[in-house]
Design an enzyme around this catalytic site. Sequence first.
Site: not given
Length: 505
Positions: A38, A455
């Site tokens: 599971c 940037d």
Amino acid sequence: MQNGMHTDRERCLRAVRSKDARFDGWFFTAVLTTGIYCRPSCPVVPPKPQNMVFHPSAAACQQAGFRACKRCRPDTSPGSPEWNQRADLVARAMRLTAAGVVARGGVPGLAPRLGYSTRQIERQLLAELGAGPLALARAQRAQTARLLIETTALPMAEIAFAAGFASVRAFNDTVREVYALAPTALRARRTPRQPTAPATSPTGTSPAGTPTALSLRLPFRAPLNPDNLFGHLAATAVPGVEEWRDGAYRRTLRLPYGHGIVALTPQPDHIACRLTLSDVRDLPVAITRCRRLLDLDADPVAVDDQLRTDPVLAPLVDKAPGRRVPRTVDEAEFAVRAVLGQQVSTAAARTHAARLVTAHGDPVDDPEGGLTHLFPAAGALAALDPASLAMPRTRRTTFTTLVGHLADGTLRLGVDSDWQETRARLLQLPGFGPWTVDVIAMRALGDPDAFLPTDLGIRRAARDLGLPATPAALTARAAAWRPWRAYAVQYLWATDSHPINFLPV
């Protein structure tokens, strides 16, 4: 989270008792008394601790003789975040396996891509994952088969072929072993909400020639903030290749056996994915690329917890947690687009790319929208006349050098790329500076720690937030954000009003 979590028994037990979905994909619980495995968040009553053993992969569970739980369907868990935050041999091998390299070329297909012998690869995967590459590929085939059984009306023999099985018998045996049901019984259990694509021919097209359409749900770990993710993809979309339509990001895909079109729609607890494929054998690769594009296997809790330790970032994270890094479905395509976007606006970059698409892209049909082409392959771009490029001569040289190296194989960008080695290779190319290299590392190579201190948007955000202004000083401050600086970039970019930061309406 950490490598080898399945070995920390107490931690695994706590996760299972709390049914914490954040741990789905990190490890799997195998139950000795029932013979099933599971996900940690399985809704059933947890078994007694002495009856649980923990494995690092579904393939390891299957190899140990356990079958998948019919209730929690562990094979639908998000992938482990480890493979997208590491650049070692195991992580690169896992990314290649998910990309279908083993399915198409066997274990020998991994060796030349990774620079290791098949024995070394098998030994390391077995040591860390409890399963070798063939077992991992078998688990992927089983999952693909289940998807096709439940979402199409394809005959079982054609599903076996499409999922990569060598024979119908191997297909039947694997499905029975993994899911404890025959393929026909698995199809009979299909829930009403699961749509069914029409029956098709062995090449994946209907008798009328219409490509197969599949509707899927792509799971993710919560939280997920779709704003910058879909906003970025929509705002930078190349006309003909990408579009935003009816609340979905749509684009064309160049795939190993053919081509496809995908529509991705954000939902509160999943991403709705509609795939139209010219060959259904491309299904697992297409799903992997879509998950990678949207960074769906990330661990947002680990990322956000680390970034919250900085008092400047904490309010940004608290305001909109769960930001992802928008990535790409094609690393070479993104590198080309990064060069086209050097020192120009987003609109200008889209215009340059659209011209290349119209002139050199392969045409496709899109009855549902306005997509017209696949993005041009590197070989087609390497053959074009440089004089036809409407850009400065120096950028022309950058462009032609890049596509030449991509076309002849001297530069290969892919999920298996070594991040630092590829950075060094790119920096040797004319016109490639730190910004171009790091944006490729962040969005194409998938480095979660890539950072863009030069940037313009990052520098503007830093100034407004009182962070250091110079690239060197900002990089020093950002050391506290490691290894998640690419996610810090998303939070810093989001302080601006640029369209990349907003979900399109």
